[in-house]
Design a protein around this motif. Structure first.
Motif, mmCIF file in Angstrom:
data_model
loop_
_atom_site.group_PDB
_atom_site.id
_atom_site.type_symbol
_atom_site.label_atom_id
_atom_site.label_comp_id
_atom_site.label_asym_id
_atom_site.label_seq_id
_atom_site.Cartn_x
_atom_site.Cartn_y
_atom_site.Cartn_z
ATOM 1 N N PRO A 1 9.554 -5.095 -0.164
ATOM 2 C CA PRO A 1 9.814 -5.020 -1.562
ATOM 3 C C PRO A 1 10.565 -3.577 -1.697
ATOM 4 C CG PRO A 1 7.541 -4.389 -0.716
ATOM 5 C CD PRO A 1 8.163 -5.423 0.037
ATOM 6 N N ARG A 2 11.127 -3.422 -2.898
ATOM 7 C CA ARG A 2 11.695 -2.003 -3.110
ATOM 8 C C ARG A 2 10.858 -1.125 -3.480
ATOM 9 N NH1 ARG A 2 17.261 -2.105 -3.740
ATOM 10 N NH2 ARG A 2 17.045 0.157 -4.084
ATOM 11 N N LEU A 3 9.797 -1.476 -4.219
ATOM 12 C CA LEU A 3 8.824 -0.728 -5.108
ATOM 13 C C LEU A 3 7.467 -1.263 -5.110
ATOM 14 C CD1 LEU A 3 8.730 1.939 -6.772
ATOM 15 C CD2 LEU A 3 9.088 0.012 -8.753
ATOM 16 N N ALA A 4 6.553 -0.510 -5.186
ATOM 17 C CA ALA A 4 5.162 -1.091 -5.497
ATOM 18 C C ALA A 4 4.305 -0.295 -6.566
ATOM 19 C CB ALA A 4 4.350 -0.652 -3.927
ATOM 20 N N TYR A 5 3.597 -0.859 -7.183
ATOM 21 C CA TYR A 5 3.056 -0.469 -8.323
ATOM 22 C C TYR A 5 1.605 -0.489 -8.076
ATOM 23 C CZ TYR A 5 0.901 -0.232 -12.955
ATOM 24 O OH TYR A 5 0.110 0.125 -13.943
ATOM 25 N N LEU A 6 0.681 0.418 -7.981
ATOM 26 C CA LEU A 6 -0.670 0.560 -7.696
ATOM 27 C C LEU A 6 -1.604 1.415 -8.678
ATOM 28 C CD1 LEU A 6 -0.587 0.731 -3.871
ATOM 29 C CD2 LEU A 6 -0.988 -1.482 -5.044
ATOM 30 N N ILE A 7 -2.618 0.990 -8.853
ATOM 31 C CA ILE A 7 -3.625 1.845 -9.525
ATOM 32 C C ILE A 7 -5.032 2.138 -8.657
ATOM 33 C CG2 ILE A 7 -5.099 2.098 -11.814
ATOM 34 C CD1 ILE A 7 -3.367 -0.392 -12.839
ATOM 35 N N VAL A 8 -4.818 3.164 -8.099
ATOM 36 C CA VAL A 8 -5.856 3.592 -6.985
ATOM 37 C C VAL A 8 -7.053 4.456 -7.663
ATOM 38 C CG1 VAL A 8 -4.010 3.935 -5.462
ATOM 39 C CG2 VAL A 8 -4.698 5.769 -6.367
ATOM 40 N N ASP A 9 -7.123 4.836 -8.820
ATOM 41 C CA ASP A 9 -8.279 5.152 -9.573
ATOM 42 C C ASP A 9 -8.736 4.462 -10.559
ATOM 43 O OD1 ASP A 9 -8.594 8.107 -8.426
ATOM 44 O OD2 ASP A 9 -6.362 8.109 -8.913
ATOM 45 N N PHE A 10 -10.012 3.887 -10.284
ATOM 46 C CA PHE A 10 -10.776 2.962 -11.319
ATOM 47 C C PHE A 10 -9.882 1.923 -11.620
ATOM 48 C CE2 PHE A 10 -12.298 7.202 -11.920
ATOM 49 C CZ PHE A 10 -13.107 7.388 -11.155
ATOM 50 N N GLN A 11 -9.252 1.061 -10.479
ATOM 51 C CA GLN A 11 -8.047 0.003 -10.788
ATOM 52 C C GLN A 11 -8.405 -0.818 -11.974
ATOM 53 O OE1 GLN A 11 -8.043 -3.414 -10.141
ATOM 54 N NE2 GLN A 11 -5.684 -3.518 -9.847
ATOM 55 N N ASP B 1 -10.669 5.631 -1.736
ATOM 56 C CA ASP B 1 -10.950 6.717 -1.197
ATOM 57 C C ASP B 1 -10.021 7.405 -0.423
ATOM 58 O OD1 ASP B 1 -10.572 5.618 1.418
ATOM 59 O OD2 ASP B 1 -12.914 5.007 1.625
ATOM 60 N N GLU B 2 -10.249 8.845 -0.030
ATOM 61 C CA GLU B 2 -9.170 9.604 0.942
ATOM 62 C C GLU B 2 -8.538 9.072 1.950
ATOM 63 O OE1 GLU B 2 -7.332 12.722 -0.226
ATOM 64 O OE2 GLU B 2 -9.572 13.291 -0.682
ATOM 65 N N ALA B 3 -9.383 8.224 2.729
ATOM 66 C CA ALA B 3 -8.885 7.721 3.817
ATOM 67 C C ALA B 3 -8.044 6.543 3.585
ATOM 68 C CB ALA B 3 -10.062 7.164 4.906
ATOM 69 N N GLY B 4 -8.531 6.059 2.576
ATOM 70 C CA GLY B 4 -7.436 4.700 2.078
ATOM 71 C C GLY B 4 -6.120 5.285 1.667
ATOM 72 N N ARG B 5 -6.155 6.209 0.903
ATOM 73 C CA ARG B 5 -4.923 6.975 0.442
ATOM 74 C C ARG B 5 -4.088 7.559 1.405
ATOM 75 N NH1 ARG B 5 -6.314 9.290 -5.508
ATOM 76 N NH2 ARG B 5 -8.291 8.027 -5.878
ATOM 77 N N GLU B 6 -4.662 8.106 2.512
ATOM 78 C CA GLU B 6 -3.771 8.436 3.650
ATOM 79 C C GLU B 6 -3.313 7.472 4.237
ATOM 80 O OE1 GLU B 6 -6.357 10.842 6.068
ATOM 81 O OE2 GLU B 6 -6.567 12.567 4.597
#
Length: 464
Positions: A239-249, A257-262
């Motif tokens: 994919p050229r781009l990703a769209y995610l909602i990582v805070d209260f999806q 969490d922090e580990a997941g974001r890293e």
């Protein structure tokens, strides 16, 4: 009840139905089944006005007799209603016939949008902004990346959250969705793939399709994000781009969490895939734990619509100065900047603490939880630590039918299919907690009655 879906043309309906024939003998049955499937998938909402028989016959290349027989089947099944002079429209199966000519119920409760009313300090912020406006009236009103005052305050918010940010890394937009569309316009072209969560925010899917790109879903799991699935899509689909909602999806309510974001940051860096993180709900944290830091390697988009008011159409993009320079060039094809007065209002609101808003939403969340447990005890959900909605699992695949039936009981609801790339998700429904506790309780009571009518087993219902 006013129609939800408006009128659909014969050509559009024919395209929606696709290859609906399964044989040569049962044409009317096949056509009726194909229409029913589109209703259940949410593509033909309640109230959608169907094309005239002749128009549909021409579009499908069949006889009017076949169209009439298919409509008869749909009317018998309660999916279509007709009236001389008004044509035919999609209605609630097993419930009251919804006539588009009838006025909308005055007591309709909108549970299709997660949009709370304005914060209490809105009027005071408007008054303060009115005095600041005098300094802007002698200028052109075109603010480029946004007013310096507002960019400074948005940057300060990120710095407070653990991501050092300068005003030069902030562009003011007309909402988070506007920011995402700008990124789409700059980073993708027709046919490019965009990685998205499944389920996800419906308007983001519409934006991807409007850009003639292809959304590639990665399903959320019972534990949150499927990192192995994301990695597989990055490797296989490119994919050229990703769209995610990582805070209260939206709509599941999960927070990464922090580990997941890293881990996420490392994966996208290896794949050299740009990522937009939608932070619309990031500040609606109802818990007491320290929030994870924003993903600084991503393009971050945010908005005032949930934290302060949907009528204040101001948002922002936080990214590197190089990316913002490119986004500024791409923006000229869409708009020439954000309104000055609204920027001044939001800048003033950012000086006020958000504790009152969070407490209000916490009370509403708990009221909705109590109502679901009382009136719909078979529905299951995970209690979110923030955001604006519950993602409820239903006892059977009936989400679209429930949403259709709920309309006749004075509730507008968004079925699970709206949040999926290709429909589906019929065992799920999103319930926002953006109303007063009393109104939320009444909405769930009505939904329980609608659910009983759909399942054809009313049973005992609690009395208010």
């Amino acid at each position: 009840m006013n129609p939800v879906g408006g009128r659909i043309s014969g050509i559009r309906l024919a395209a929606l139905l696709g290859a609906w024939r399964r044989g040569t003998r049962q044409g009317a049955a096949d056509l009726a089944a194909a229409v029913e499937l589109q209703v259940l998938d949410g593509h033909l909402p309640v109230g959608t006005q169907l094309p005239a028989e002749r128009e549909l016959a021409d579009a499908l290349g069949v006889s009017r007799t076949l169209i009439g027989a298919a409509l008869d089947r749909l009317r018998e099944g309660g999916l279509v209603a007709s009236r001389r002079g008004a044509g035919s429209w999609i209605t609630a199966p097993g419930g009251d016939i919804i006539d588009p000519a009838l006025p909308e119920r005055e007591d309709t409760i909108d549970m299709s949008r997660a949009t709370p009313p304005a914060v209490p300090g809105m009027a005071a912020a408007v008054d303060a902004a009115r005095h600041l406006l005098a300094d802007e009236l002698g200028r052109t009103g075109y603010t480029g990346q946004g007013l310096p005052l507002l960019r400074e305050r948005v940057a300060a918010r990120y710095t407070e959250r653990g991501l050092p940010t300068t005003p030069a890394q902030v562009m003011i937009t007309n909402g988070a969705h506007h920011g995402f569309v700008l990124a789409l316009r700059m980073l993708t072209g027709p046919g490019d793939r965009v990685l998205v969560e499944q389920p996800t925010y419906p308007n983001s899917l519409e934006a991807v399709r409007a850009a003639h790109a292809i959304p590639v879903p990665v399903a959320m799991t019972d534990e949150g994000w499927d990192f192995e699935g994301i990695e597989a899509v990055l490797r296989q689909a490119g994919p050229r781009l990703a769209y995610l909602i990582v805070d209260f999806q939206n709509p599941t309510g999960w927070r990464m969490d922090e580990a997941g974001r890293e881990r996420l940051g490392r994966m996208f860096a290896r794949a050299r895939t740009s990522v937009v993180i939608d932070e619309t709900l990031a500040e609606l944290d109802l818990g007491n734990e320290v929030a994870p830091s924003p993903l600084g390697s991503a393009i971050l988009v945010g908005t005032s619509s949930k934290s302060h008011w949907g009528g204040l159409r101001i948002g922002w993009i936080r990214a590197s100065e190089d990316i913002l320079a490119r986004l500024s060039s791409a923006r000229f094809g869409l708009d020439l900047g954000s309104p000055v007065f609204e920027q001044l209002v939001f800048a003033e609101l950012l000086t006020q603490p958000a504790r009152g808003r969070r407490e209000e939403i916490r009370v509403q969340r708990d009221a909705l939880i109590d109502a679901v447990r009382t009136y719909c005890p078979e529905w299951t959900f995970r209690v979110p630590e923030g955001g604006l909605s519950l993602w409820c699992k239903l006892p059977e695949p009936m989400s679209t039918r429930l949403a259709v039936a709920a309309a006749s009981h004075g509730v507008q609801a968004a079925p699970g299919s709206r949040f999926g790339v290709n429909g589906g998700l019929e065992r799920w429904i999103r319930l926002p907690f953006a109303h007063s506790p009393h109104r939320l309780t009444e909405a769930v009571r009505r939904l329980s009655v609608a659910a009983a009518s759909v399942r054809d087993c009313p049973g005992e219902l609690p009395v208010t």
